[in-house]
Design an enzyme around this catalytic site. Structure first.
Site: not given
Ligand code: PAF
Length: 301
Positions: A11, A13, A102, A130, A183, A191, A201, A254, A266
């Site tokens: 991957g 990415g 994730n 990116r 997490k 997210n 964020n 992300s 995701e």
């Molecule tokens: O998925 C993400 O982008 C990260 O894990 C986080 C820290 C939750 C947000 O930037």
């Protein structure tokens, strides 16, 4: 010896490129397994604190590889099954495979498709995006917590040391499950909200209404997480999520990046996974459900 074995990264990415550049930069033999191989090598640039690290990294298609000892799987969670199947022929009981997705549900998928491998699960908090095709920006220095999928699997000491030297800190966690749920909780709040409100964020903390929504999401998911992972009973998710939002304030999550670039997100592996578990338990999570639907239904034009 395992130390002299290359580290393969599946991957290319943001997270895969972060690891590929960092490992190659620290002198570890690194090889990429991208989705499409056009050349023998790929030149990647990683910008970190204003400095560019440029590395030329050999790449191979999964089919060309007969044996893999060290593998970091960095594809998106919805690409994991395909990725596991692509390397199945090259993985055996000596192979160490690290999953960096994730969301949840990866362990079961990897155990099904790579039953003999030594499997490890990682929780990553590095922020990276990116900038152009082969250029990535390491925007937030996080850490990587690594633990065994099967509690009896020994720590891969030499590999851990290489990873830690390349991109510190990498820490061994003998019981990674509570960390993965924590997490998931962070990802299930920051997210989707940042994708929905089109913000970074940190902005979630600045708007009273958004902050209240963060708290509401925690209230709703708490019984589900506590049931799935009793070690997290009474855990202070709000403080943890707010602290991640504060330390990654300038980052775009992300899911924000994927959603606003029109790519698949995701959400199914994060909010969808939680909603499924809630429904199995007979718990309702109306705010999660509402946000899930808003992010998955086609927008009216
Ligand atoms: O998925 C993400 O982008 C990260 O894990 C986080 C820290 C939750 C947000 O930037």
């Amino acid at each position: 010896m395992s130390e002299s074995q290359p580290v393969f990264i599946l991957g290319a990415g943001a997270i895969g490129s972060l690891w590929a550049c960092s490992l190659a930069h620290s002198g570890v033999e690194t090889r990429l397994i991208p989705r499409r191989v056009s050349d023998d090598s790929i030149t990647l640039t990683l910008t970190h604190q204003g400095q560019n690290i440029t590395q030329s990294i050999p790449q191979q298609s999964a089919k060309q590889i007969s044996r893999i000892t060290n593998l970091l799987i960095c594809v998106k969670s919805y690409q994991l099954e395909q990725a596991l199947l692509s390397v199945q022929h090259a993985v055996n009981a000596q192979s160490r495979v690290i999953l960096l997705q994730n969301g949840m549900g990866h362990k079961e998928l990897a155990q099904k498709h790579l039953p003999h491998a030594q499997l490890f699960l990682a929780s990553n908090t590095h922020g990276v995006f990116r900038q152009s095709q082969h250029q990535f920006v390491h925007a937030g220095w996080g850490k990587t917590l690594l633990g065994p999928a099967n509690i009896n699997t020994q720590a891969p000491e030499a590999l851990l040391a290489q990873l830690h030297q390349a991109l510190p800190a990498v820490t061994w966690e003998a019981d990674i499950t509570p960390l993965l749920w924590r997490k998931l909780a962070v990802n299930a709040v920051i997210n989707p909200l940042t994708a929905l409100y089109d913000c970074n964020n940190g902005a979630l903390l600045e708007h009273t209404e958004w902050r209240q929504q963060m708290h509401q999401l925690v209230i709703e998911m708490r019984p589900v997480i506590e049931y799935q992972c009793p070690a997290l009973k009474h855990y202070d998710f709000v403080t943890e999520i707010e602290s991640v939002a504060a330390t990654t304030a300038m980052n775009y999550s992300s899911m924000h990046q994927d959603y606003h670039l029109g790519r698949r997100t995701e959400i199914d592996q994060i909010s969808g996974y939680l909603l499924n578990k809630a429904s199995e338990q007979g718990v309702v999570m109306p705010t999660h459900q509402d946000i899930y639907l808003r992010l998955t239904q086609p927008t009216e034009s």
